[in-house]
Design an enzyme around this catalytic site. Structure first.
Site, PDB file in Angstrom:
ATOM      1  N   ARG A   1      -4.761   1.649 -17.886  1.00 54.23           N
ATOM      2  CA  ARG A   1      -3.596   2.546 -18.038  1.00 54.23           C
ATOM      3  C   ARG A   1      -3.255   2.575 -19.521  1.00 54.23           C
ATOM      4  O   ARG A   1      -2.922   1.533 -20.103  1.00 54.23           O
ATOM      5  CB  ARG A   1      -2.398   2.047 -17.215  1.00 54.23           C
ATOM      6  CG  ARG A   1      -1.131   2.801 -17.565  1.00 54.23           C
ATOM      7  CD  ARG A   1       0.018   2.571 -16.601  1.00 54.23           C
ATOM      8  NE  ARG A   1      -0.198   3.279 -15.349  1.00 54.23           N
ATOM      9  CZ  ARG A   1       0.759   3.529 -14.461  1.00 54.23           C
ATOM     10  NH1 ARG A   1       1.997   3.106 -14.678  1.00 54.23           N
ATOM     11  NH2 ARG A   1       0.495   4.180 -13.346  1.00 54.23           N
TER      12      ARG A   1
ATOM     13  N   HIS B   1      -3.723  11.541 -14.011  1.00 49.65           N
ATOM     14  CA  HIS B   1      -3.439  10.391 -13.136  1.00 49.65           C
ATOM     15  C   HIS B   1      -4.226  10.584 -11.834  1.00 49.65           C
ATOM     16  O   HIS B   1      -3.652  10.855 -10.777  1.00 49.65           O
ATOM     17  CB  HIS B   1      -1.937  10.322 -12.872  1.00 49.65           C
ATOM     18  CG  HIS B   1      -1.461   9.020 -12.318  1.00 49.65           C
ATOM     19  ND1 HIS B   1      -2.296   7.940 -12.087  1.00 49.65           N
ATOM     20  CD2 HIS B   1      -0.219   8.614 -11.934  1.00 49.65           C
ATOM     21  CE1 HIS B   1      -1.582   6.932 -11.596  1.00 49.65           C
ATOM     22  NE2 HIS B   1      -0.326   7.314 -11.484  1.00 49.65           N
TER      23      HIS B   1
ATOM     24  N   GLN C   1      -3.388   8.752  -8.440  1.00 44.86           N
ATOM     25  CA  GLN C   1      -2.207   9.285  -7.752  1.00 44.86           C
ATOM     26  C   GLN C   1      -2.601  10.455  -6.853  1.00 44.86           C
ATOM     27  O   GLN C   1      -2.129  10.588  -5.727  1.00 44.86           O
ATOM     28  CB  GLN C   1      -1.172   9.749  -8.787  1.00 44.86           C
ATOM     29  CG  GLN C   1       0.106  10.245  -8.168  1.00 44.86           C
ATOM     30  CD  GLN C   1       0.847   9.160  -7.410  1.00 44.86           C
ATOM     31  OE1 GLN C   1       1.074   8.089  -7.938  1.00 44.86           O
ATOM     32  NE2 GLN C   1       1.204   9.414  -6.164  1.00 44.86           N
TER      33      GLN C   1
ATOM     34  N   ASP D   1       7.995  15.399 -10.541  1.00 43.06           N
ATOM     35  CA  ASP D   1       7.769  14.118 -11.227  1.00 43.06           C
ATOM     36  C   ASP D   1       8.887  13.978 -12.263  1.00 43.06           C
ATOM     37  O   ASP D   1       9.650  14.925 -12.506  1.00 43.06           O
ATOM     38  CB  ASP D   1       6.374  14.132 -11.887  1.00 43.06           C
ATOM     39  CG  ASP D   1       5.984  12.782 -12.495  1.00 43.06           C
ATOM     40  OD1 ASP D   1       6.670  11.767 -12.226  1.00 43.06           O
ATOM     41  OD2 ASP D   1       4.984  12.746 -13.255  1.00 43.06           O
TER      42      ASP D   1
ATOM     43  N   CYS E   1       5.428  11.064  -7.149  1.00 41.37           N
ATOM     44  CA  CYS E   1       4.584   9.881  -7.356  1.00 41.37           C
ATOM     45  C   CYS E   1       5.411   8.607  -7.533  1.00 41.37           C
ATOM     46  O   CYS E   1       4.898   7.511  -7.359  1.00 41.37           O
ATOM     47  CB  CYS E   1       3.675  10.106  -8.556  1.00 41.37           C
ATOM     48  SG  CYS E   1       4.561  10.322 -10.116  1.00 41.37           S
TER      49      CYS E   1
ATOM     50  N   ARG F   1      -1.470   4.889  -2.013  1.00 41.76           N
ATOM     51  CA  ARG F   1      -2.131   4.451  -3.241  1.00 41.76           C
ATOM     52  C   ARG F   1      -3.085   3.296  -2.915  1.00 41.76           C
ATOM     53  O   ARG F   1      -4.207   3.235  -3.400  1.00 41.76           O
ATOM     54  CB  ARG F   1      -1.105   3.979  -4.290  1.00 41.76           C
ATOM     55  CG  ARG F   1      -0.229   5.066  -4.877  1.00 41.76           C
ATOM     56  CD  ARG F   1      -1.014   6.030  -5.742  1.00 41.76           C
ATOM     57  NE  ARG F   1      -1.711   5.383  -6.836  1.00 41.76           N
ATOM     58  CZ  ARG F   1      -1.156   5.054  -8.016  1.00 41.76           C
ATOM     59  NH1 ARG F   1       0.104   5.357  -8.267  1.00 41.76           N
ATOM     60  NH2 ARG F   1      -1.871   4.477  -8.963  1.00 41.76           N
TER      61      ARG F   1
END
Ligand code: CP
Ligand code: NVA
Length: 309
Positions: free
Chosen positions: A103, A130, A133, A221, A261, A289
């Site tokens: 990340r 991402h 996700q 988001d 998310c 996830r």
């Protein structure tokens, strides 16, 4: 040859379908208490430049469930934090572990890491994408609607990393995506162009109402992603009118679901009423996830394992 997951489009349609089918099976096995140590003896390094709750927990628990082990490494504690080069860290990690999740602030950092690694590298979020996700999101959508075929998805808010991966994923799913952002916060042109060139149906609109019309899935988001904290005041002002409210959800299809998310900021991108309401699937999405990434890990690290025929 090693396979990485840096962009969602590193997968083809068949690979994506396989991961989601396997994820559903792994969810069933976990809930039934059926052991599934497909990655026994393997180690996953998890390198974090930024904070995380879901990504860290799901990868760590996922590796445990699969009989392997995950190492949480934040860059302040690694020599990277003191200037060791990515290319050296990548080659050293490749001698110790079976895979790496990174990340990072910059997408380029993950691409550089992959270039020098001899093991699979997974993007655990960058400023551009991402993909993990989106695996969970597509799994959640399939659980709710049986398939993504013929569905319309509305993205309301910032044209950010998660939005980019969602747009690119429509090349593989065929979902139509309508994106409503304030001016200046649209997804990057090259993402839109890449998706459209591969046949995706992407619409950019200015107001949330037109985006959600006919939508089966409404997604938002945060308005201030990690690394953008300095623009917070300006962003909160620019995004006024882009909150997902109950009134907005009423303009979507009657059976539409709300997705996010997480982490969420109630009163900003979504109201408390929507995120806590009956259309919200955010906690299934968060749980998925785990299952989706376990399926991904098996596909990248144990090519000969077949979870489901
Ligand atoms: N959705 C997501 O990636 O959450 P974290 O930042 O908590 O990992
Ligand atoms: N767009 C958000 C997603 C967090 C999971 C960010 O990058 O901070």
């Amino acid at each position: 040859m090693n396979k990485d997951l840096i962009s969602i489009l590193d997968l083809d349609q068949g690979e994506l379908d396989r991961i989601i089918t396997d994820a559903v099976e792994l969810k069933r096995m976990r809930r039934s208490g059926i052991p599934h140590p497909f990655l026994a003896g393997m180690n996953l390094a998890m390198i974090f430049e930024k904070s995380s709750t879901r990504t860290r927990i799901s990868f760590e628990v996922g590796m445990n469930d699969l009989g392997g082990h995950a190492l949480f490494l934040n860059t302040q504690d690694l020599q990277i934090g003191r200037g060791e080069e990515i290319r050296d860290t990548a080659r050293v990690a490749s001698r110790f572990v079976s895979g790496v999740m990174v990340r990072a602030y910059r997408h380029q950092t993950i691409q550089d890491f992959a270039r020098y690694s001899s093991i699979p590298v997974i993007n655990g979020l960058s400023d551009r994408e991402h993909p993990c996700q989106i695996l969970a999101d597509l799994m959640t959508i399939r659980e709710r609607f049986g398939s993504t075929v013929g569905l319309r998805l509305a993205w309301v808010g910032d044209g950010d990393n998660v939005c980019n991966s969602m747009i690119l994923s429509s090349v593989l799913t065929g979902m139509e995506i309508s994106v409503a952002t304030p001016p200046g916060y649209e997804p990057p042109n090259d993402i839109i162009d890449a998706a459209r060139e591969k046949g995706a149906k992407i619409q950019l609109v200015k107001d949330p109402e037109s985006a959600v019309e006919g939508a089966h899935v409404v997604v938002t988001d945060t308005w201030v992603s990690m690394g953008e904290e300095g623009e917070r005041g300006k962003r909160l002002e620019a995004f006024k009118g882009f909150t997902v409210t109950t009134a907005l959800m009423k303009k979507a299809e009657a059976d539409a679901v709300f997705m996010h998310c997480l982490p969420a900021h109630r009163g900003q991108e979504v109201t408390d009423e929507v995120i806590e309401g009956p259309q919200s699937v955010v906690f299934d999405e968060a749980e998925n996830r785990l299952h989706a990434q376990k399926a991904l890990l098996v596909s990248l690290l144990a090519h000969d394992v077949k979870i489901k025929d």
